[in-house]
Design a protein around this motif. Sequence first.
Motif, PDB file in Angstrom:
ATOM      1  N   ILE A 179       0.857  -1.186   0.000  1.00 40.87           N
ATOM      2  CA  ILE A 179       0.000   0.000   0.000  1.00 40.87           C
ATOM      3  C   ILE A 179       0.892   1.234   0.000  1.00 40.87           C
ATOM      4  O   ILE A 179       1.710   1.428   0.895  1.00 40.87           O
ATOM      5  N   GLY A 180       0.731   2.049  -1.022  1.00 43.67           N
ATOM      6  CA  GLY A 180       1.563   3.238  -1.145  1.00 43.67           C
ATOM      7  C   GLY A 180       0.885   4.488  -0.647  1.00 43.67           C
ATOM      8  O   GLY A 180       1.545   5.457  -0.275  1.00 43.67           O
ATOM      9  N   CYS A 181      -0.448   4.474  -0.632  1.00 43.34           N
ATOM     10  CA  CYS A 181      -1.201   5.657  -0.219  1.00 43.34           C
ATOM     11  C   CYS A 181      -2.575   5.213   0.245  1.00 43.34           C
ATOM     12  O   CYS A 181      -3.180   4.311  -0.344  1.00 43.34           O
ATOM     13  N   CYS A 182      -3.060   5.838   1.313  1.00 37.86           N
ATOM     14  CA  CYS A 182      -4.384   5.514   1.816  1.00 37.86           C
ATOM     15  C   CYS A 182      -4.958   6.782   2.445  1.00 37.86           C
ATOM     16  O   CYS A 182      -4.509   7.224   3.498  1.00 37.86           O
ATOM     17  N   LEU A 183      -5.926   7.395   1.769  1.00 36.79           N
ATOM     18  CA  LEU A 183      -6.529   8.640   2.231  1.00 36.79           C
ATOM     19  C   LEU A 183      -8.018   8.442   2.448  1.00 36.79           C
ATOM     20  O   LEU A 183      -8.646   7.643   1.763  1.00 36.79           O
ATOM     21  N   MET A 184      -8.580   9.173   3.398  1.00 43.29           N
ATOM     22  CA  MET A 184     -10.019   9.143   3.599  1.00 43.29           C
ATOM     23  C   MET A 184     -10.467  10.504   4.096  1.00 43.29           C
ATOM     24  O   MET A 184      -9.695  11.266   4.677  1.00 43.29           O
ATOM     25  N   GLY A 185     -11.730  10.833   3.813  1.00 39.46           N
ATOM     26  CA  GLY A 185     -12.252  12.125   4.242  1.00 39.46           C
ATOM     27  C   GLY A 185     -13.768  12.114   4.254  1.00 39.46           C
ATOM     28  O   GLY A 185     -14.406  11.179   3.755  1.00 39.46           O
ATOM     29  N   LEU A 186     -14.328  13.143   4.839  1.00 36.31           N
ATOM     30  CA  LEU A 186     -15.774  13.281   4.909  1.00 36.31           C
ATOM     31  C   LEU A 186     -16.300  14.106   3.747  1.00 36.31           C
ATOM     32  O   LEU A 186     -15.573  14.901   3.153  1.00 36.31           O
ATOM     33  N   GLY A 187     -17.590  13.917   3.438  1.00 36.39           N
ATOM     34  CA  GLY A 187     -18.228  14.718   2.406  1.00 36.39           C
ATOM     35  C   GLY A 187     -18.061  14.123   1.025  1.00 36.39           C
ATOM     36  O   GLY A 187     -17.596  13.000   0.845  1.00 36.39           O
ATOM     37  N   ILE A 188     -18.458  14.914   0.033  1.00 38.61           N
ATOM     38  CA  ILE A 188     -18.396  14.496  -1.362  1.00 38.61           C
ATOM     39  C   ILE A 188     -17.199  15.166  -2.019  1.00 38.61           C
ATOM     40  O   ILE A 188     -17.076  16.394  -1.998  1.00 38.61           O
ATOM     41  N   LEU A 189     -16.308  14.380  -2.583  1.00 42.61           N
ATOM     42  CA  LEU A 189     -15.149  14.934  -3.271  1.00 42.61           C
ATOM     43  C   LEU A 189     -15.533  15.221  -4.719  1.00 42.61           C
ATOM     44  O   LEU A 189     -16.141  14.383  -5.383  1.00 42.61           O
ATOM     45  N   SER A 190     -15.178  16.394  -5.190  1.00 40.27           N
ATOM     46  CA  SER A 190     -15.530  16.775  -6.561  1.00 40.27           C
ATOM     47  C   SER A 190     -14.730  15.959  -7.562  1.00 40.27           C
ATOM     48  O   SER A 190     -13.667  15.402  -7.246  1.00 40.27           O
ATOM     49  N   ALA A 191     -15.244  15.901  -8.784  1.00 39.47           N
ATOM     50  CA  ALA A 191     -14.540  15.180  -9.845  1.00 39.47           C
ATOM     51  C   ALA A 191     -13.168  15.796 -10.089  1.00 39.47           C
ATOM     52  O   ALA A 191     -12.189  15.082 -10.336  1.00 39.47           O
ATOM     53  N   ALA A 192     -13.083  17.120 -10.013  1.00 40.54           N
ATOM     54  CA  ALA A 192     -11.807  17.805 -10.239  1.00 40.54           C
ATOM     55  C   ALA A 192     -10.779  17.385  -9.194  1.00 40.54           C
ATOM     56  O   ALA A 192      -9.610  17.132  -9.520  1.00 40.54           O
ATOM     57  N   ASP A 193     -11.204  17.299  -7.922  1.00 37.94           N
ATOM     58  CA  ASP A 193     -10.279  16.897  -6.867  1.00 37.94           C
ATOM     59  C   ASP A 193      -9.912  15.421  -6.992  1.00 37.94           C
ATOM     60  O   ASP A 193      -8.783  15.028  -6.700  1.00 37.94           O
ATOM     61  N   ARG A 194     -10.873  14.598  -7.421  1.00 35.33           N
ATOM     62  CA  ARG A 194     -10.556  13.186  -7.651  1.00 35.33           C
ATOM     63  C   ARG A 194      -9.507  13.052  -8.740  1.00 35.33           C
ATOM     64  O   ARG A 194      -8.556  12.270  -8.613  1.00 35.33           O
ATOM     65  N   HIS A 195      -9.639  13.826  -9.807  1.00 39.99           N
ATOM     66  CA  HIS A 195      -8.673  13.778 -10.890  1.00 39.99           C
ATOM     67  C   HIS A 195      -7.287  14.235 -10.418  1.00 39.99           C
ATOM     68  O   HIS A 195      -6.266  13.697 -10.859  1.00 39.99           O
ATOM     69  N   LYS A 196      -7.255  15.202  -9.516  1.00 40.31           N
ATOM     70  CA  LYS A 196      -5.972  15.658  -8.965  1.00 40.31           C
ATOM     71  C   LYS A 196      -5.275  14.535  -8.213  1.00 40.31           C
ATOM     72  O   LYS A 196      -4.067  14.328  -8.335  1.00 40.31           O
ATOM     73  N   LEU A 197      -6.045  13.786  -7.405  1.00 41.82           N
ATOM     74  CA  LEU A 197      -5.472  12.668  -6.668  1.00 41.82           C
ATOM     75  C   LEU A 197      -4.962  11.584  -7.617  1.00 41.82           C
ATOM     76  O   LEU A 197      -3.857  11.061  -7.460  1.00 41.82           O
ATOM     77  N   GLU A 198      -5.765  11.259  -8.611  1.00 39.68           N
ATOM     78  CA  GLU A 198      -5.376  10.216  -9.565  1.00 39.68           C
ATOM     79  C   GLU A 198      -4.143  10.630 -10.348  1.00 39.68           C
ATOM     80  O   GLU A 198      -3.260   9.814 -10.622  1.00 39.68           O
ATOM     81  N   GLY A 199      -4.085  11.908 -10.720  1.00 41.20           N
ATOM     82  CA  GLY A 199      -2.927  12.417 -11.434  1.00 41.20           C
ATOM     83  C   GLY A 199      -1.684  12.436 -10.566  1.00 41.20           C
ATOM     84  O   GLY A 199      -0.569  12.126 -11.036  1.00 41.20           O
ATOM     85  N   TRP A 200      -1.854  12.778  -9.287  1.00 41.62           N
ATOM     86  CA  TRP A 200      -0.739  12.795  -8.356  1.00 41.62           C
ATOM     87  C   TRP A 200      -0.165  11.393  -8.140  1.00 41.62           C
ATOM     88  O   TRP A 200       1.037  11.192  -8.082  1.00 41.62           O
ATOM     89  N   ALA A 201      -1.061  10.395  -8.054  1.00 43.11           N
ATOM     90  CA  ALA A 201      -0.616   9.008  -7.811  1.00 43.11           C
ATOM     91  C   ALA A 201       0.094   8.438  -9.023  1.00 43.11           C
ATOM     92  O   ALA A 201       0.932   7.573  -8.895  1.00 43.11           O
TER      93      ALA A 201
END
Length: 201
Positions: A179-201
């Motif tokens: 496991i290289g990364c494991c993040l969690m949070g509350l609420g709804i994450l926007s598509a833009a922020d999801r793409h940022k995470l995927e791009g960062w990984a």
Amino acid sequence: DLSVNAFHATQSNNRYRPILSAFKNGAPAVKFNGINQFLDVLDAGYLLNGASAWWHFAVFEVSKKSSDNDILAFGGKAKIVQVSNSDKIMVGGRRLTSDPWAGINSVSNVSNSETICFGQADYATRSLFNYVNGNLESSSTTGPTSGVSDNTMQTVRVGANTAKNAPEGLPGVFSNAKIGCCLMGLGILSAADRHKLEGWA
């Protein structure tokens, strides 16, 4: 944990501590042996206790397929993301320990290479979303109706779950994975922020 909350995943017992490793592409990871290694976030239970929505993001590489691998779990019973014994990535949870597990499986099998997984649960709409390597693998509108409210389920666990019948009080399902990364949070994450995470990984 890089936030100000200090919700670090730790393991104080050397016997149960995973080791530092790397993915096949050289990126750093923590390797779990599938037998007795796991990390706990002891103070983060309230993050999902009664939450109206949550999201998770994980980067992992399963070493042993065709067996359950819990990547991230809340009190064990509320599995947030798991690679099941059918090699599917499962996202979901349950409100009480006595409730049936409500979740969704990926369509395709997980590979033995680095995998990027994003999951989202919205209890207000009972919506579940499961993205694998940037693609929407599955979705559902019959997910759980509320966050976990069982006060005996407080530990957020990385690399395993916390089945009550496990020997020595240990988790019942361990991950044989890196496991290289494991993040969690509350609420709804926007598509833009999801793409940022995927791009960062």
